[in-house]
Each structure stands twice: as structure tokens, then as C-alpha cells.
Design an enzyme around this catalytic site. Structure first.
Site, PDB file in Angstrom:
ATOM      1  N   GLY A   1       0.766  -1.248   0.000  1.00  0.00           N
ATOM      2  CA  GLY A   1       0.000   0.000   0.000  1.00  0.00           C
ATOM      3  C   GLY A   1       0.791   1.289   0.000  1.00  0.00           C
TER       4      GLY A   1
ATOM      5  N   TYR B   1      -9.838   5.037 -12.459  1.00  0.00           N
ATOM      6  CA  TYR B   1      -9.742   5.688 -11.132  1.00  0.00           C
ATOM      7  C   TYR B   1      -9.653   7.197 -11.219  1.00  0.00           C
ATOM      8  CZ  TYR B   1      -7.738   1.007 -10.306  1.00  0.00           C
ATOM      9  OH  TYR B   1      -7.472  -0.336 -10.280  1.00  0.00           O
TER      10      TYR B   1
ATOM     11  N   CYS C   1     -12.952   3.338 -29.172  1.00  0.00           N
ATOM     12  CA  CYS C   1     -14.301   3.894 -29.340  1.00  0.00           C
ATOM     13  C   CYS C   1     -15.047   3.987 -28.007  1.00  0.00           C
ATOM     14  CB  CYS C   1     -15.078   3.032 -30.307  1.00  0.00           C
ATOM     15  SG  CYS C   1     -14.155   2.767 -31.811  1.00  0.00           S
ATOM     16  N   GLU C   2     -14.528   4.799 -27.105  1.00  0.00           N
ATOM     17  CA  GLU C   2     -15.147   5.033 -25.806  1.00  0.00           C
ATOM     18  C   GLU C   2     -14.780   6.457 -25.397  1.00  0.00           C
ATOM     19  OE1 GLU C   2     -16.441   2.717 -23.329  1.00  0.00           O
ATOM     20  OE2 GLU C   2     -15.926   0.788 -24.234  1.00  0.00           O
TER      21      GLU C   2
ATOM     22  N   TYR D   1       0.610  -1.430 -12.231  1.00  0.00           N
ATOM     23  CA  TYR D   1      -0.806  -1.508 -12.594  1.00  0.00           C
ATOM     24  C   TYR D   1      -1.060  -0.890 -13.965  1.00  0.00           C
ATOM     25  CZ  TYR D   1      -1.031  -2.669  -7.676  1.00  0.00           C
ATOM     26  OH  TYR D   1      -0.820  -3.269  -6.455  1.00  0.00           O
TER      27      TYR D   1
HETATM   28  N1  LLP Z   1      -1.291  -7.120  -0.846  1.00  0.00           N
HETATM   29  C1  LLP Z   1      -2.596  -7.267  -1.170  1.00  0.00           C
HETATM   30  C2  LLP Z   1      -3.378  -8.261  -0.459  1.00  0.00           C
HETATM   31  C3  LLP Z   1      -3.175  -6.461  -2.154  1.00  0.00           C
HETATM   32  O1  LLP Z   1      -4.462  -6.599  -2.436  1.00  0.00           O
HETATM   33  C4  LLP Z   1      -2.385  -5.477  -2.821  1.00  0.00           C
HETATM   34  C5  LLP Z   1      -2.960  -4.640  -3.863  1.00  0.00           C
HETATM   35  C6  LLP Z   1      -1.019  -5.383  -2.480  1.00  0.00           C
HETATM   36  C7  LLP Z   1      -0.509  -6.199  -1.478  1.00  0.00           C
HETATM   37  C8  LLP Z   1      -0.085  -4.406  -3.132  1.00  0.00           C
HETATM   38  O2  LLP Z   1      -0.495  -3.100  -2.879  1.00  0.00           O
HETATM   39  P1  LLP Z   1       0.423  -1.852  -3.341  1.00  0.00           P
HETATM   40  O3  LLP Z   1       1.677  -1.879  -2.526  1.00  0.00           O
HETATM   41  O4  LLP Z   1       0.703  -2.016  -4.780  1.00  0.00           O
HETATM   42  O5  LLP Z   1      -0.420  -0.672  -3.056  1.00  0.00           O
HETATM   43  N2  LLP Z   1      -5.071  -1.331  -9.657  1.00  0.00           N
HETATM   44  C9  LLP Z   1      -4.998  -0.349  -8.601  1.00  0.00           C
HETATM   45  C10 LLP Z   1      -4.336  -0.897  -7.377  1.00  0.00           C
HETATM   46  C11 LLP Z   1      -4.997  -2.136  -6.836  1.00  0.00           C
HETATM   47  C12 LLP Z   1      -4.282  -2.699  -5.636  1.00  0.00           C
HETATM   48  C13 LLP Z   1      -4.814  -4.034  -5.294  1.00  0.00           C
HETATM   49  N3  LLP Z   1      -4.170  -4.690  -4.204  1.00  0.00           N
HETATM   50  C14 LLP Z   1      -4.299   0.888  -9.134  1.00  0.00           C
HETATM   51  O6  LLP Z   1      -3.960   0.917 -10.318  1.00  0.00           O
HETATM   52  O7  LLP Z   1      -4.112   1.860  -8.404  1.00  0.00           O
END
Ligand code: LLP
Length: 435
Positions: free
Chosen positions: A249, A337, A363-364, A391
Site C-alpha cells: 500500500g 480511477y 471507441c469510448e 498496474y
Molecule cells: N497485498 C494485497 C493483499 C493487495 O491486495 C495489494 C494490492 C497489495 C498487497 C499491493 O499493494 P500496493 O503496494 O501495490 O499498493 N489497480 C490499482 C491498485 C490495486 C491494488 C490491489 N491490491 C491501481 O492501479 O491503483
């Protein structure tokens, strides 16, 4: 207005040199010329730099960094972290296969996700993963059955939902009561008690993940306090919680955000553990409780750009559009987002700028990469979309029968094609004409 382009955010590895944007020692224009666009370009030095920040944070501690590989699962990216000693946070059997293909250690893998299927559990048990982060009682039941059938024991943490607000976008916030993720922390003691009775399971830890793109320390510490209360209660019943997994996160810089340093986070976490006398495992003098983190975005996000070429300029009464050859199928984050990604000219012009919406050919109406950007553009110009290491490619699709982009890894003045551009023929390969 004259062209005043910002320097790239977050990273020294993408920089202007003699009037051109470079990745390390390579001009991005040359890569685009040679490999075409849209093109993802990653910097190996940036990946290493991001890892170093975590390495400094865990030095001298029994802590494990499990790269949240859903952020970018290219084999070369995985290999980079595997060689640095990382573990991996996986969410599917497919991701496990990638870890193994990249030479990662399954013994350092945590398996997350709300919907693990039996075959995925089997594969993970056989590979010998470090822990299953289980999210429901139904999943515990299935894992117990699969483990018994395999004659193996599954190491288990429960993912608890600490109900804290990470202060981020609702789609990427996961630790609130209304989310599908985890077990409500109030129910956790009862679920641990049930799990203890199930054959084939060995309870080893507790897990949470509160959200993504977090830039404050306080949500982590709020979650930690709640987890420590739970651990204290569980250990009073004779369980041993060998590790605490605080999820991923940590945010990155897309605009002006000030990212949280991994060391600042872990220093604060260890200080709390010590203050509560919970760093050492009960009854095991000298053995410290292990802390696990699952960072994804913060290891890769600022290490990549998406190169795209301007196809057409379309001036309008209320808006100017720059129509580029990358689209929402390559980078979904802006439209999904309303995420901001910086957009830089690869070879800046010195003339007048205009305000553009940078959009793709799909086309969106939602097919946009950036809105209201001051740019001095001509058709054929190259643009670099920043912070496209996380991502981005992993969320790409082939919508509109658009082959997915190629991926390049730059290392100094060398570069490697770490994923070839898809072809239209590949897109149709599995299809057939019904008689
Ligand atoms: N652990 C779990 C259980 C998770 O669900 C996630 C991300 C992470 C670790 C890694 O989180 P990070 O360090 O990358 O924040 N597609 C979205 C982000 C979705 C995150 C999903 N889970 C975006 O493009 O912002």
C-alpha cells in the site's frame, strides 16, 4: 504560453539530456524508433533503487518483503527482485507459475486473495509456500480438505479487516468494513479458534492489507494496534503468531505526493512492537516476531514510462485533442480511477503550448490518458506517460483487437526486450470459425 515541461516525477532515472528524455543512458526516442509504440520502458536502476529503500528498512531485522507482484509481473522484473532476496505476494496459480519461472523462492511466497480455487491451493501446497492468507471460513474449510487430500499441512494466517480508512481512492481501499476483503477483526478470535480444530492447517500468523497509494503513517499504525490487540488475545489462548503481515500500500509520486519511506514505516512498527513488549515471541527468548510487507506499486510504479506517439491533433471549440497511439487498453488507470499520470514530451519544443486532452483511438469517451495538459505538440511527436511501472501493463487488455504493447528493460546504455509486442495473429490464435 511557452513550453515549460516539468522534470520527471519521483525518479532520477528518467531525465532530460541534450534536449531529449532519457531512460538511464538511452534516448527514449531511439527505443521508440526501434521497437515502435506504444512501448513500456522500465529502468533497472530504478527497480534496484526502489528495492534498496526496502533493503535499508529491513536491515538487521527478521522482516520479509514479499513483492506484491500483481503490480507488474513481467518475468524480468520478478527476477530482479528474486535475486535481491525478495519473497512474493501472489493472488493466483498463474502468479505462482511466474514466480517459479523467474527463479523466485516459493518458500518466501504468501498467497493472498478472496477466491483461491482448489487447484491453486494444491499447486501452492506442493510448491511449499510460506503462508496462505485466508479470507473466510469457507476458504479455511476448503484449504483444510485440499491439504488433507495432499497429505500436507497448510501454513495459515487469517486476513483480518481492521476497519481503518487509509484515506485513498475507494476502489483501492480495502480495510474498511464494507469491503469484501478479510474477516472482521471482531470475529477473528472465533475464526482462529475454529481454524485450530481443522485438520491439515497450521496457524502461523495474522495478516491485513488496508489499501493502496497510502501516503500517511497513521492508518498503518492504527491497523497495527488493532492487530496487536488480537495477537495478544490469541496468544493468551496458547496460539503462537510467528509473523504479522501488514500488507502493501505504500504510495508513490504521481504528482506532488510525498511517499512514505519504508524505513520510516518499519521503524515505527518496530517501536510499537517493542513498546508493547510484543517483539519477542512468547516463550521463545531471543526469537523475534517476523514482520512481512507486501509492497507492489512502491517497488515498480516510478520505474516505468509508457511511450506513445501523437497520431493526430484535433483542435476543437471547447477542447483540443491529441490523439495518441496508446489507449485505455494499455493504461486503464486514468479512466478507471481518474488517476493522474504526468505526460512529458520526449523531445520538447520551444514554441507555444496549447491545452490538450490526450486521448487514445478506442471507441469510448472514457478513453483518455490525461486531461487539460499544456503541451506544444505536432503530429508524430513522442510522449512519455509517467509512473507507468505499476498496474499498467498488468491491467492491459486487447479491447478493439489492439495487440498489447512490448516491454523494454533498460540497464545503463543497454536494453532488453522483456516482452515482445503482441501480434494480431496471436490475438486470434485460439479462436475458430464454428461450422
Ligand atoms: N497485498 C494485497 C493483499 C493487495 O491486495 C495489494 C494490492 C497489495 C498487497 C499491493 O499493494 P500496493 O503496494 O501495490 O499498493 N489497480 C490499482 C491498485 C490495486 C491494488 C490491489 N491490491 C491501481 O492501479 O491503483
Amino acid at each position: 504560453m511557452t513550453s515549460a515541461f516539468a522534470t520527471p516525477v519521483g525518479q532520477p532515472w528518467f531525465h532530460y539530456h541534450e534536449g531529449q528524455l532519457y531512460a538511464e543512458d538511452l534516448a527514449l526516442s531511439e527505443l521508440a524508433e526501434r521497437h515502435g509504440t506504444p512501448l513500456f520502458v522500465y529502468s533497472r536502476a530504478a527497480l534496484r533503487g526502489a528495492w534498496e529503500r526496502y533493503a535499508r528498512a529491513i536491515e538487521g531485522r527478521d522482516a520479509l518483503i514479499c513483492y506484491g507482484m500483481k503490480a507488474n509481473s513481467n518475468l524480468s522484473v520478478l527476477r530482479e527482485f528474486a535475486q535481491a532476496g525478495a519473497g512474493f505476494d501472489i493472488v493466483s496459480g498463474g502468479e505462482l507459475a511466474r514466480v517459479i519461472a523467474a527463479g523466485g523462492d516459493p518458500g518466501k511466497v504468501v498467497f493472498s486473495g478472496v477466491g483461491k480455487q482448489a487447484w491453486e491451493m494444491r499447486a501452492a501446497l506442493r510448491a511449499g509456500v510460506m503462508c496462505f492468507n485466508v479470507e473466510s471460513e469457507a476458504e479455511l474449510q476448503q484449504l483444510s480438505e485440499v491439504a488433507q487430500a495432499e497429505g500436507l499441512t497448510a501454513p495459515v494466517s487469517l486476513r483480518v479487516n481492521p476497519d481503518v480508512d487509509p484515506g485513498t481512492h475507494p476502489y483501492i481501499s480495502t480495510g474498511l468494513k464494507e469491503n469484501k476483503f478479510g474477516i472482521a477483526i471482531a470475529d477473528a478470535p472465533a475464526v482462529y479458534a475454529r481454524a485450530r480444530e481443522l485438520p491439515g492447517l497450521h496457524l502461523v500468523g495474522v495478516d491485513c492489507h488496508i489499501g493502496s497509494q497510502i501516503t500517511e503513517l497513521s492508518p498503518y499504525l492504527d491497523a497495527l494496534e488493532k492487530l496487536l490487540d488480537l495477537v495478544r488475545d490469541l496468544e493468551a489462548t496458547g496460539l503462537l503468531i510467528e509473523h504479522m503481515d501488514l500488507g502493501g500500500g505504500l504510495g508513490i509520486r504521481y504528482q506532488q505526493e510525498v511517499p512514505l519511506e519504508p524505513k520510516a514505516l518499519l521503524d515505527a512498527v518496530y517501536a510499537r512492537l517493542e513498546a508493547r513488549g510484543m517483539l519477542e515471541l512468547p516463550g521463545q527468548p531471543g526469537r523475534s516476531r517476523r514482520i512481512v510487507l507486501e509492497p507492489g506499486r512502491s517497488l515498480v510504479g516510478n520505474a516505468g514510462v509508457l511511450l506513445t506517439r501523437v497520431e493526430y491533433l484535433k483542435p476543437g471549440e471547447v477542447k483540443n485533442f491529441a490523439i495518441v497511439d496508446a489507449a485505455m487498453n494499455d493504461l486503464l488507470r486514468p479512466t478507471l480511477y481518474e488517476a493522474y499520470h504526468g505526460i512529458l514530451p520526449v523531445v520538447p519544443r520551444a514554441g507555444e503550448t496549447a491545452r490538450y486532452d490526450v486521448v487514445g483511438p478506442i471507441c469510448e469517451s472514457g478513453d483518455w490518458l490525461g486531461r487539460d495538459r499544456e503541451l506544444d505538440l505536432q503530429a508524430g511527436d513522442l510522449l512519455a506517460v509517467e509512473s507507468a511501472g505499476a498496474y499498467a501493463m498488468v491491467m492491459a487488455s486487447q479491447y478493439n483487437t489492439r495487440p498489447r504493447a512490448a516491454e523494454i528493460l533498460v540497464d545503463g546504455d543497454r536494453h532488453y526486450v522483456v516482452r515482445e509486442r503482441e501480434t494480431v495473429a496471436q490475438l486470434m490464435a485460439g479462436e475458430s470459425l464454428a461450422p
